[in-house]
Motif scaffolding. Structure first.
Motif, short mmCIF file in Angstrom:
data_model
loop_
_atom_site.label_atom_id
_atom_site.label_comp_id
_atom_site.label_asym_id
_atom_site.label_seq_id
_atom_site.Cartn_x
_atom_site.Cartn_y
_atom_site.Cartn_z
N ASP A 152 0.64 -1.49 0.09
CA ASP A 152 0.07 -0.04 -0.01
C ASP A 152 0.77 1.20 0.16
OD1 ASP A 152 -2.60 -1.41 0.50
OD2 ASP A 152 -1.51 -1.87 2.41
N LEU A 153 1.93 1.16 0.61
CA LEU A 153 2.95 2.26 0.88
C LEU A 153 4.38 1.92 0.59
CD1 LEU A 153 3.14 5.31 1.80
CD2 LEU A 153 3.30 4.57 4.09
N PHE A 154 5.14 2.53 -0.04
CA PHE A 154 6.59 2.46 -0.31
C PHE A 154 7.30 3.73 0.69
CE2 PHE A 154 4.70 0.60 -3.88
CZ PHE A 154 5.44 -0.48 -4.07
N ALA A 155 8.13 3.25 1.45
CA ALA A 155 8.88 4.04 2.24
C ALA A 155 10.27 3.90 1.92
CB ALA A 155 8.66 3.76 3.83
N VAL A 156 11.08 5.01 1.98
CA VAL A 156 12.60 5.20 1.82
C VAL A 156 13.13 6.09 2.81
CG1 VAL A 156 12.14 6.65 0.05
CG2 VAL A 156 14.35 5.36 -0.10
N GLY A 157 14.39 5.42 3.18
CA GLY A 157 15.34 6.51 3.80
C GLY A 157 16.12 7.74 3.01
N VAL A 158 15.83 8.92 3.43
CA VAL A 158 16.34 9.93 2.57
C VAL A 158 17.81 10.45 3.16
CG1 VAL A 158 14.18 10.20 1.23
CG2 VAL A 158 14.94 11.50 3.56
N GLY A 159 18.26 9.84 4.22
CA GLY A 159 19.45 10.14 4.86
C GLY A 159 19.41 11.10 6.23
N PRO A 160 20.38 11.79 6.43
CA PRO A 160 21.69 11.90 5.80
C PRO A 160 22.44 10.72 5.70
CG PRO A 160 21.40 13.58 7.77
CD PRO A 160 20.28 12.49 7.73
N GLY A 161 23.36 10.68 4.67
CA GLY A 161 24.13 9.62 4.37
C GLY A 161 24.90 9.56 3.15
N ALA A 162 25.19 8.53 2.61
CA ALA A 162 26.02 8.32 1.38
C ALA A 162 25.12 8.77 0.27
CB ALA A 162 26.48 7.11 1.32
#
Lengths: 349, 230
Positions: free
Chosen positions: B58-68
């Protein structure tokens, strides 16, 4: 076969849908020129940031303009090199996500090979088989090379630039002449009606090749670094009076003439006994190059094929079109999802 | 609600499936073990085998940082590719918040300072309040030299944590304020926490973070040509 193509190798975010390798249903290009102009050239980190931001909208627009459903696609094709690594990664990842979602083949495409293919795009373009074998001149912001084409996937690099690409030379020349970025169109415009013989700039003849180019023919290779230095020294000795100095036109025309002649001087040798030359890439839009190539073709009696203007600069239609032929020739490998960015990918070497 | 979450802000990536606020399935990989893109082939395999029921997400989630940056860009672009054809929502979550939530939960900490290596002898850091289900960023991200920590951070009873312990652990030991607890090991943001936070954030009406990596540095360190000429 319906293929979605994605191109993010440099500073254009592009997507296109092509049917059966030649019928371009959509060809969407989001250019980043405005973002790079203040720096006088492409800044890789800016390019990558822009791709992430704009690719989804470009993809949606390509599908909308093509008037097809996602489910009707037969494959997803993407440029995986050569180009800027951080830019290539964005297109690659999006293409992989789409291919996984749609359960369709993923096809990795060599950007240079796609440029070669751009001559075959459009309903009026020649069929590839009707043209083989031929020589192609790829001339763009990042690449300048003569390639012998014996078939799709069968290439032999004849020669290439040993330093700057023609497009880079235009950019650097335009910067010295304060004509702005991108340099190719700016110099083309400034040179209109001006005397191309006003200043004789060097034509960069090569007698010996660097070791890294062993195997290539020096007579098919070009060099532009000396030309740029020559313009730099000329301006040191003859400073411009300021913006709007009328001499800028003749300097632009003379500089452009040197770039164009450097290419033209290699054509006869690159062609050998072949009778067809295809010219592709963004610099092939240059009006002086087109005009002089047409005159040379008539004089030397060879067939000149110019990619349609919409397919000269970086675009995704050439990526999707080529993928159609790749898929027809061989099914995509099982390890397609391992495909990584290859910034230094070559062709026919 | 079924959420597919991806976290790639460090060289240790992970993917998780969250079903009704529970972690139903997860996998992780280390960047040094395989090629940079090898995990995408694994992801394709997990979808094909049915371990990830893509059509039921139903939902896609993604980490957007901070990071590489590269990992973040790959993760965001890949998730956009998964979500776009079905117009499924994609929700961006701060990877720092995900790490703060995990550490806050595990250690019972109310305030968590998330730190990273900004190179050039600098660190990036931000502070989260973890008293509720959704970490609230109290002090925004900043990049500072190791020897010039902002006064906001000179407060005891905070837990300091970093995914870059292997690179900056020794320097952190030297600057961590008196009375704060430093997690003396590497802790990385995980997809399970990205997914859980996405669900909690959506339920609480929080907007997704912009779907671009959280940039703490400018894109270029040179001035434009005109400015340089001046």
């Amino acid at each position: 076969m319906l293929v979605l193509g994605i191109e993010t190798s440099c500073d254009e975010t592009a997507a296109a849908v092509v049917r059966d390798g030649r019928f371009v249903l959509s060809n969407v290009v989001h250019t980043q020129i405005a973002q790079h102009r203040p720096y006088g050239g492409v800044v890789p980190e800016i390019a990558s940031r822009q791709h992430v931001e704009h690719l989804p909208a470009v993809l949606e627009e390509a599908m909308r303009a093509a008037g097809v459903d996602w489910s009707s696609l037969d494959a997803v094709a993407v440029t995986h090199g050569p180009g800027l690594s951080t830019s290539l990664l964005v297109g690659l990842a999006a293409a992989k996500g789409l291919a996984i979602r749609l359960n369709k083949p993923l096809v990795g495409i060599n950007h240079l090979e796609a440029h070669l293919y751009s001559a075959f795009l459009g309903p009026d373009a020649p069929e590839p088989a009707a043209l083989m074998p031929f020589v192609s001149l790829i001339v763009s912001g990042g690449h300048t090379a003569f390639v012998r084409v014996d078939g799709i996937g069968r290439y032999r690099l004849l020669g290439r630039t040993v330093d700057d690409a023609a497009g880079e030379a235009f950019d650097k020349g335009a910067n010295l002449l304060k004509l702005g970025y991108p340099g190719g169109p700016a110099i083309d415009k400034a040179a209109l009606g001006a005397d191309p013989a006003a200043v004789r700039f060097p034509r960069g003849i090569l007698r010996n090749l660097p070791a890294r180019l062993t195997g290539l023919d020096a007579r098919c290779c070009v060099s532009y670094s000396g030309l740029k230095t020559s313009l730099l020294y000329y301006l040191r000795d003859h400073p411009l009076a300021g913006a709007g100095d009328p001499v800028v036109g003749s300097l632009a025309a003379s500089f452009q003439e040197a770039i164009v002649d450097t290419l033209l001087n290699r054509v006869a040798h690159a062609l050998g006994n072949l009778r067809t030359l295809a010219v592709v890439g963004g610099v092939s839009l240059n009006s002086r190059l087109r005009g002089k190539l047409a005159a040379l073709a008539e004089k030397r009696r060879f067939r000149l094929i110019l990619a349609q203007p919409a397919f000269c600069a970086d675009n995704a239609a050439m990526v999707a079109g080529l993928a159609n032929h790749k898929l027809a020739a061989t099914p995509p490998p099982a390890e397609a999802f391992l495909l990584d960015a290859e910034p230094n990918l070559g062709i026919g070497e | 609600m079924r959420i597919l979450a991806l976290e790639c802000s460090t060289d240790v990536g992970s993917v998780a499936l969250i079903e009704d606020d529970r972690v139903a399935w997860e996998r992780s990989w280390g960047g040094s073990q395989k090629g940079r893109q090898a995990w995408v082939a694994d992801l394709d395999g997990w979808v094909r085998s049915g371990e990830i029921p893509l059509s039921d997400v139903d939902l896609f989630a993604v980490g957007v940082g901070p990071g590489a940056f590269s990992g973040l860009r790959i993760a965001i672009a890949l998730m956009q590719g998964l979500a776009l054809p079905v117009r499924a929502p994609l929700y961006g979550v701060s990877s720092g918040a995900a790490l703060a939530a995990r550490v806050g939960h595990d250690l019972g900490a109310s305030r968590v300072v998330v730190v990273g290596d900004a190179r050039r002898n600098e660190l990036w850091l931000g502070q989260f309040c973890c008293d509720t289900g959704f970490p609230d960023q109290e002090i925004p991200w900043a990049v500072v030299p190791f020897d010039r920590l902002p006064p906001d951070y000179a407060v005891p009873d905070r837990v300091w944590v970093t995914a870059d312990w292997h690179r900056i652990g020794a320097q952190l030991k030297a600057v961590c304020p008196f009375g704060c607890r430093l997690v003396e090991e590497r802790r990385v943001p995980e997809a399970r926490d990205v997914g859980l936070l996405a669900g909690a954030g959506l339920a609480a009406g929080h907007a997704s973070l912009p779907l671009t990596p959280l940039y703490l540095h400018p894109a270029v360190f040179v001035q434009p040509l005109d400015a340089a000429a001046r």
